[in-house]
Design a protein around this motif. Structure first.
Motif, short mmCIF file in Angstrom:
data_model
loop_
_atom_site.label_atom_id
_atom_site.label_comp_id
_atom_site.label_asym_id
_atom_site.label_seq_id
_atom_site.Cartn_x
_atom_site.Cartn_y
_atom_site.Cartn_z
N VAL A 172 43.85 19.59 38.43
CA VAL A 172 44.60 20.90 38.28
C VAL A 172 45.82 20.61 37.28
O VAL A 172 45.88 21.44 36.60
N ASN A 173 46.36 19.34 37.32
CA ASN A 173 47.46 19.10 36.25
C ASN A 173 46.90 19.01 34.80
O ASN A 173 47.35 19.60 34.14
N ASN A 174 45.51 18.53 34.88
CA ASN A 174 44.99 18.38 33.39
C ASN A 174 44.65 19.58 32.94
O ASN A 174 44.92 20.09 31.93
N LEU A 175 44.18 20.54 33.80
CA LEU A 175 43.83 22.01 33.70
C LEU A 175 44.89 22.69 33.07
O LEU A 175 45.01 23.49 32.36
N LEU A 176 46.17 22.48 33.83
CA LEU A 176 47.38 23.30 33.61
C LEU A 176 47.94 22.78 32.31
O LEU A 176 48.67 23.39 31.46
N SER A 177 47.76 21.45 31.85
CA SER A 177 48.63 20.96 30.73
C SER A 177 47.58 20.93 29.49
O SER A 177 48.21 20.72 28.30
N THR A 178 46.31 21.31 29.47
CA THR A 178 45.47 21.29 28.30
C THR A 178 46.00 22.38 27.44
O THR A 178 46.15 22.09 26.07
N HIS A 183 46.69 33.94 33.55
CA HIS A 183 46.30 33.89 35.06
C HIS A 183 44.78 34.15 35.38
O HIS A 183 44.22 33.31 36.07
N ARG A 184 44.23 34.87 34.28
CA ARG A 184 42.92 35.47 34.15
C ARG A 184 41.97 34.15 33.93
O ARG A 184 41.01 33.67 34.51
N GLN A 185 42.51 33.49 32.83
CA GLN A 185 41.62 32.32 32.34
C GLN A 185 41.92 31.10 33.22
O GLN A 185 40.80 30.36 33.33
N LEU A 186 43.11 30.94 33.94
CA LEU A 186 43.25 30.14 34.73
C LEU A 186 42.05 30.24 35.98
O LEU A 186 41.38 29.35 36.56
N SER A 187 41.80 31.53 36.62
CA SER A 187 40.93 31.85 37.39
C SER A 187 39.51 31.38 37.18
O SER A 187 38.58 30.62 37.70
N GLU A 188 39.12 31.62 35.90
CA GLU A 188 37.89 31.32 35.17
C GLU A 188 37.68 30.03 34.98
O GLU A 188 36.58 29.45 35.35
N ALA A 189 38.76 29.15 34.77
CA ALA A 189 38.58 27.73 34.81
C ALA A 189 38.39 27.04 35.94
O ALA A 189 37.82 26.30 35.99
N GLU A 190 39.22 27.67 37.01
CA GLU A 190 38.90 27.28 38.41
C GLU A 190 37.37 27.32 38.99
O GLU A 190 37.11 26.46 39.45
N LEU A 193 35.45 24.69 37.43
CA LEU A 193 35.66 23.48 38.06
C LEU A 193 35.32 23.37 39.48
O LEU A 193 34.80 22.09 39.85
N PHE A 194 35.60 24.34 40.21
CA PHE A 194 35.46 24.05 41.63
C PHE A 194 34.47 25.14 42.23
O PHE A 194 34.13 25.10 43.66
N GLY A 195 33.89 25.97 41.44
CA GLY A 195 32.88 26.88 42.05
C GLY A 195 33.46 27.95 42.73
O GLY A 195 32.84 29.02 43.26
N CYS A 196 34.85 28.40 42.52
CA CYS A 196 35.58 29.27 43.25
C CYS A 196 37.01 29.28 42.63
O CYS A 196 37.37 28.34 41.90
N ASP A 197 37.87 30.36 42.78
CA ASP A 197 38.87 30.26 42.36
C ASP A 197 40.05 30.33 43.33
O ASP A 197 39.52 30.60 44.60
N HIS A 198 41.42 30.26 43.05
CA HIS A 198 42.50 30.06 43.93
C HIS A 198 42.79 31.35 44.99
O HIS A 198 43.08 31.11 46.01
N SER A 199 42.20 32.45 44.63
CA SER A 199 42.36 33.49 45.45
C SER A 199 41.32 33.22 46.81
O SER A 199 41.71 33.56 48.01
N SER A 224 40.19 40.34 42.34
CA SER A 224 39.00 41.08 42.03
C SER A 224 39.30 42.04 41.10
O SER A 224 40.17 42.39 40.86
N GLU A 225 37.90 42.75 40.77
CA GLU A 225 37.92 43.92 39.93
C GLU A 225 38.64 45.16 40.79
O GLU A 225 38.81 45.21 41.91
N TYR A 226 39.44 45.64 39.96
CA TYR A 226 40.08 46.87 40.53
C TYR A 226 39.42 47.92 41.59
O TYR A 226 38.07 48.20 41.15
N ASP A 227 39.87 48.07 42.71
CA ASP A 227 39.03 48.78 43.87
C ASP A 227 39.65 50.08 43.88
O ASP A 227 40.65 50.33 44.73
N ILE A 228 39.39 51.06 43.18
CA ILE A 228 39.77 52.37 43.04
C ILE A 228 39.91 53.07 44.18
O ILE A 228 40.65 53.84 44.88
N ALA A 229 38.75 52.81 45.48
CA ALA A 229 38.55 53.16 46.51
C ALA A 229 39.37 52.91 47.42
O ALA A 229 39.77 53.58 48.46
N ALA A 230 40.26 51.88 47.31
CA ALA A 230 41.25 51.13 48.19
C ALA A 230 42.57 51.08 47.47
O ALA A 230 42.77 50.16 46.85
#
Length: 529
Positions: A172-178, A183-190, A193-199, A224-230
């Motif tokens: 994670v430190n390598n990911l953050l220091s690269t 925030h969206r790019q961080l989620s995509e990188a996670e 790297l891990f098969g899911c993101d921090h959410s 997640s994508e915006y949920d207009i219904a909620a």
């Protein structure tokens, strides 16, 4: 710190991306995974009951005097206090905060150790604090009944980053220091790297603590994508980009993204972005102070919004220009594609369909007629004595004759008919839904036109041509395929050529001999000019 409590709500979560088994195993083995003190565990137990009471919250908090003082201070802050009356008891403070905000405060106070050591740690929590203020303000305007749960979920939406960093500090430190990541790019990188993101990780961790499943689910869906219904989820999902813009080194540019996202939301007209930013500016210092963090410097929101609107206008102009250019390029590509398709189907000399396209269309139309019990007729035409014409006047004149004849056919056919050059001086016309009698009338028109109209000139002298025509209708024979239908028309045409040329023969007509499919002239050779 106390271990993760026995109560586990993680099985009730609906994760948008399931946590890989290796990740769950590593999280459970991590000795520094964020955990909760006993008072926070007790508060969660109360929150899980059917009817949690303010007095129960207060009694649990009072067992930790330091935490109780911080809850009272938070209740007296400008963020939660609407009067000059100060509260001095934990129960009064909890009543003023509300159960959701009290739960959020307890969890936040419990999860913020050593705040001055790690700037990134502080930034993550500052983003969460700003997001919680934004989400609460949005909820008050969109779905006021859910303002409390929305505030809590927004405040805890990034706790998964702490869990991932504790479990995989080097990665994670390598990911953050690269490089600086959004925030969206961080989620995509996670995800990579891990098969899911921090959410998803944060929701799993919160569920493991035993927070109410509804709260853990909101954390899970926060990115997640915006949920207009909620509307409640939408407030949380919009809050993150607002916080990112607030903390950005280029806030005006980041606000452009926020403005676009607000414009995409149907209820945006009820929300003033300026009021939202002003509310954050007013409430942030007090809330950050309560959490013992340093708030970012104050900003000139009016100037920022004006600059963002200018940038948005400029970007819109550039985008429109780019779209116009792309549409023009797409139109040009489509035209070139249409031209290529047309050329692939067209005989270059006559402008009619070529043989390949005729054969393809004939097969399709033959099949359609069989399936729908319809009919069609083909007209096979051969220019008489064409070889002699070429020998006498030259191939250029012969080409002129073919070209003029092609235009003649194109002018005589109706919409839906298809005329093409079969090869050399032979032509084929497909007449959908026509029987032989109508095809003969059409063939007579061709003959009459040729009698009146020269196809070329030789030193001002007109050159007339005659034709031999064979007609075959699908309804007049047991044809098993398109090829047999063409062969029948072809043989009728050859019958005319053998009997003097310049006439019309119809397959199956009483006064016309019916040449068998394999019929050839008596000497065994095809008729030639």
């Amino acid at each position: 710190m106390q271990v993760i409590p026995v109560k586990d709500n993680s099985q009730d979560l609906i994760l948008s991306t399931e946590l890989p088994p290796f990740l769950i195993a590593d999280l459970l083995k991590c000795p520094s995974l964020p955990t909760l003190p006993s008072v926070a565990v007790d508060i969660l137990k109360i929150a899980r009951t059917d009817d949690p009471a303010v007095s129960d919250y207060a009694k649990a908090i009072e067992r930790d005097p330091a935490l109780a003082m911080r809850i009272i201070a938070l209740a007296n802050s400008a963020f939660f206090s609407r009067t000059n009356v100060k509260v001095s008891a934990c129960q009064e403070a909890t009543a003023r905060l509300g159960l959701d905000a009290t739960l959020a405060a307890v969890l936040s106070f419990s999860l913020l150790p050593n705040k001055g050591v790690d700037s990134y740690f502080q930034r993550i929590w500052m983003r969460s604090i700003i997001a919680s203020l934004a989400a609460r303000h949005l909820a008050i305007h969109i779905c006021p009944d859910t303002a409390g749960p929305v505030f809590t979920a927004a405040l805890l939406q990034d706790i998964g980053i702490l869990a991932l960093r504790a479990t995989y500090p080097e990665e994670v430190n390598n990911l953050l220091s690269t490089s600086p990541l959004t925030h969206r790019q961080l989620s995509e990188a996670e995800q990579e790297l891990f098969g899911c993101d921090h959410s998803q990780v944060g929701a799993w961790l919160a569920a493991k603590w035993g927070v109410p499943t509804s709260l853990a689910q909101r954390i899970c869906d926060s990115h997640s994508e915006y949920d207009i219904a909620a509307p409640d989820m939408l407030c949380i999902q919009l809050s993150g980009p607002v916080a990112d813009a607030w903390l950005s080194s280029q806030p005006a540019q980041s606000l452009v993204t926020v403005i676009r996202e607000f414009e995409a939301f149907e209820g945006a007209h009820t929300i003033s972005l300026r009021h939202l930013l002003e509310n954050i500016q007013q409430q942030l210092p007090a809330l950050a102070d309560m959490l013992q963090m340093s708030a970012p410097p104050l900003q000139d929101n009016e100037s920022l919004l004006a600059e963002a609107q200018q940038l948005l206008f400029h970007q819109t102009l550039l985008l429109n220009a780019r779209l116009d250019s792309q549409q023009a390029e797409l139109a040009s590509l489509n035209k070139r594609q249409d031209d290529l398709e047309t050329r692939s189907r067209t005989d270059t000399l006559t402008g009619l369909a070529n043989r390949a396209w005729l054969e393809e269309q004939l097969k399709k139309r033959f099949t359609l007629c069989k399936e729908q019990s319809r009919t069609m007729t083909v007209v096979f035409i051969d220019l008489d004595h064409f070889k002699k014409l070429n020998d006498k006047y030259g191939h250029q004149t012969g080409d002129n004759v073919l070209e003029k004849f092609g235009k003649t056919l194109q002018a005589l056919i109706r919409e839906g008919d298809l005329a093409g050059r079969w090869g050399g001086e032979e032509f084929l016309i497909i007449l959908p839904d026509e029987k032989a009698a109508a095809a003969r009338v059409f063939a007579d028109r061709i003959v009459q036109h040729l009698e009146k109209t020269p196809m070329a000139y030789d030193d001002q002298s007109p050159i007339h041509v005659s034709v031999s025509i064979g007609i075959a209708c699908l309804s007049d024979g047991g044809f098993s395929g398109a090829k047999e239908l063409i062969d029948a028309a072809d043989k009728c045409m050859y019958f005319i050529k053998r009997t003097g040329r310049g006439g019309i023969a119809v397959y199956g007509e009483r006064n016309t001999p019916e040449p068998p499919i394999n019929d050839f002239p008596t000497n065994g050779q095809p008729v030639t000019d």
